[in-house]
Design a protein around this motif. Structure first.
Motif, PDB file in Angstrom:
ATOM      1  N   THR A  27       0.909  -1.320   0.043  1.00  0.00           N
ATOM      2  CA  THR A  27       0.044  -0.278   0.187  1.00  0.00           C
ATOM      3  C   THR A  27       0.721   1.133  -0.239  1.00  0.00           C
ATOM      4  OG1 THR A  27      -0.215   0.016   2.295  1.00  0.00           O
ATOM      5  CG2 THR A  27      -1.937  -1.183   1.190  1.00  0.00           C
TER       6      THR A  27
ATOM      7  N   TYR B 204       0.404   2.004  -6.463  1.00  0.00           N
ATOM      8  CA  TYR B 204      -0.561   1.052  -5.791  1.00  0.00           C
ATOM      9  C   TYR B 204      -1.903   1.410  -6.361  1.00  0.00           C
ATOM     10  CZ  TYR B 204      -3.500  -1.195  -2.543  1.00  0.00           C
ATOM     11  OH  TYR B 204      -4.517  -1.916  -1.826  1.00  0.00           O
ATOM     12  N   ASP B 205      -2.087   2.812  -6.525  1.00  0.00           N
ATOM     13  CA  ASP B 205      -3.422   3.195  -6.768  1.00  0.00           C
ATOM     14  C   ASP B 205      -3.599   3.128  -8.592  1.00  0.00           C
ATOM     15  OD1 ASP B 205      -4.231   4.170  -4.597  1.00  0.00           O
ATOM     16  OD2 ASP B 205      -3.537   6.242  -4.760  1.00  0.00           O
TER      17      ASP B 205
ATOM     18  N   LYS C 108      -4.701  -0.553  -8.722  1.00  0.00           N
ATOM     19  CA  LYS C 108      -6.006  -0.714  -8.197  1.00  0.00           C
ATOM     20  C   LYS C 108      -7.035  -0.626  -9.390  1.00  0.00           C
ATOM     21  CE  LYS C 108      -7.451  -1.643  -4.638  1.00  0.00           C
ATOM     22  NZ  LYS C 108      -8.191  -2.798  -4.054  1.00  0.00           N
TER      23      LYS C 108
END
Length: 382
Positions: A283, A288-289, A292
């Motif tokens: 995270t 990470y974003d 996702k």
């Protein structure tokens, strides 16, 4: 049930055809024949010579196309054979952008082989979309992007990269080896071509070499088909069978790979001998974003730097369950030293600039018991 209605967990198990239409065999037969009988003059069964097409290879090609939600699949004798074919889509004088952090074999083939044919290669940190946009020139015709990259795990926003490439008429090629279509489907995000070293997760057992490519565009498919059949870098029927068999367990394997990798990454992140980890499922990872947003999972590739260079040799000599070896994506955990193995062909100054230093190790987390993997790493790092 129509193939398009199936979820990917079912698609990987049953493949494109679900069974052999000739015999009803559940397992795709190995059509180990170089040539095929013609019923008569100007008549064909659809198969003439195995370099052109083979029923076992055809099933693999249709299966990977289905998994990537593409129209046309191609199976090659290795991942590098697939990449070589894609490079041949470009002409002398044309400019191709590549990820600045990528597999050393891709760098080697561009710099040491295809540069002599007049192609211009530029290596760019495409995790910054602004960098990609700035690198496009009047003669830019292609962008070859690994995401996540090997070994620094940089991530490019495929949708945004696609928008930029389409505006400039640039062919966007995504290397999807690390995530496979189970976790990421670049064609759905706007890529023109997706390529795999199927030797890795798709095969899953470190027992064969294979490369795969998928496209949607009919004209582009014809170009690839011409190169494919003319050069003959096709994968054998037996190796096709092995990849098809490996794909059947792709979903369950990748779920276990990732489950293990998250725990291993957490362990490494807090180990006193480790300086930094590179895992997109962390995270705290800067990508990470983006992951996702465009992927349903993070995969099982982890790179990490140790605090002392002396630790590298100790780890590679001391691991017992984990194997010190090239490659990745098999059921076994493998550890690699990129600076002298996968990325040895890249000049030292470039390696250091992107972070591939003499303190970096790359770990392909397998499906063994995770406590055994962590225990092995711990005893090797202490």
């Amino acid at each position: 049930m129509e193939e398009k209605c199936l979820n990917i967990e079912s698609k990987v198990v049953h493949g494109h055809s679900m069974f052999d239409p000739l015999t009803g065999a559940i397992t795709t037969p190995i059509y180990q024949s170089a040539t095929f009988r013609h019923p008569g003059l100007y008549e064909t069964t659809g198969y003439d010579y195995s370099r052109l097409q083979n029923p076992t290879r055809e099933e693999l090609e249709k299966t990977i196309a289905s998994l990537e939600n593409g129209k046309h699949g191609f199976a090659f004798s290795s991942g590098m054979a697939a990449i070589t074919t894609l490079i041949k889509l470009f002409n002398p004088g044309e400019h191709i952008i590549l990820s600045d952090d990528l597999y050393g074999g891709t760098y080697r083939i561009c710099e040491e082989i295809y540069k002599r044919y007049g192609l211009e290669f530029e290596y760019v940190d495409t995790s910054s979309i602004d960098n990609l946009k700035a690198a496009i020139k009047s003669n830019t015709k292609g962008a070859f992007i690994e995401t996540p990259t090997n070994p620094m795990m940089k991530v490019t926003d495929i949708r945004e990269a696609s928008k930029i490439c389409k505006e400039s008429g640039v062919l966007l090629i995504i290397d999807n080896t690390f995530l496979t279509p189970y976790f990421q489907r670049p064609l759905e995000l706007g890529a023109d071509v997706v390529v795999h070293s199927a030797t890795k997760y798709l095969g899953g057992h470190n027992d064969t070499l294979c490369g795969l490519a998928v496209v949607n565009n009919d004209e582009l498919a014809e170009e690839i088909k011409l190169i494919h059949k003319s050069e003959g870098a096709v994968v054998s029927p037996f190796d096709c069978y092995l990849i098809i068999r490996g794909i059947k367990t792709l979903a369950v394997r990748l779920e276990r790979h990732e489950e293990n990798a998250k725990l291993v990454a957490e362990f490494l992140k807090n180990h006193e001998s480790v300086d930094k980890i590179y895992y997109t499922g962390d995270t705290d990872n800067p990508y990470y974003d983006v992951m996702k947003k465009q992927s349903s999972g993070f995969g099982a590739m982890i790179s990490f730097t140790v605090k002392k260079v002396e630790t590298v040799e100790k780890v590679l000599k001391s691991v017992k369950l984990i194997t010190f070896a090239e490659s990745l994506g098999g059921v076994e955990s493998l550890i690699t030293y990129p600076v002298v193995q996968t990325h040895g062909a890249i000049p030292e100054e470039i390696r250091n600039a992107i972070g591939v230093t003499d303190k970096l190790l790359r770990l392909s987390v397998g499906i063994e018991n995770v406590n055994d993997i962590i225990s092995d790493l711990n005893q090797a790092l202490i």
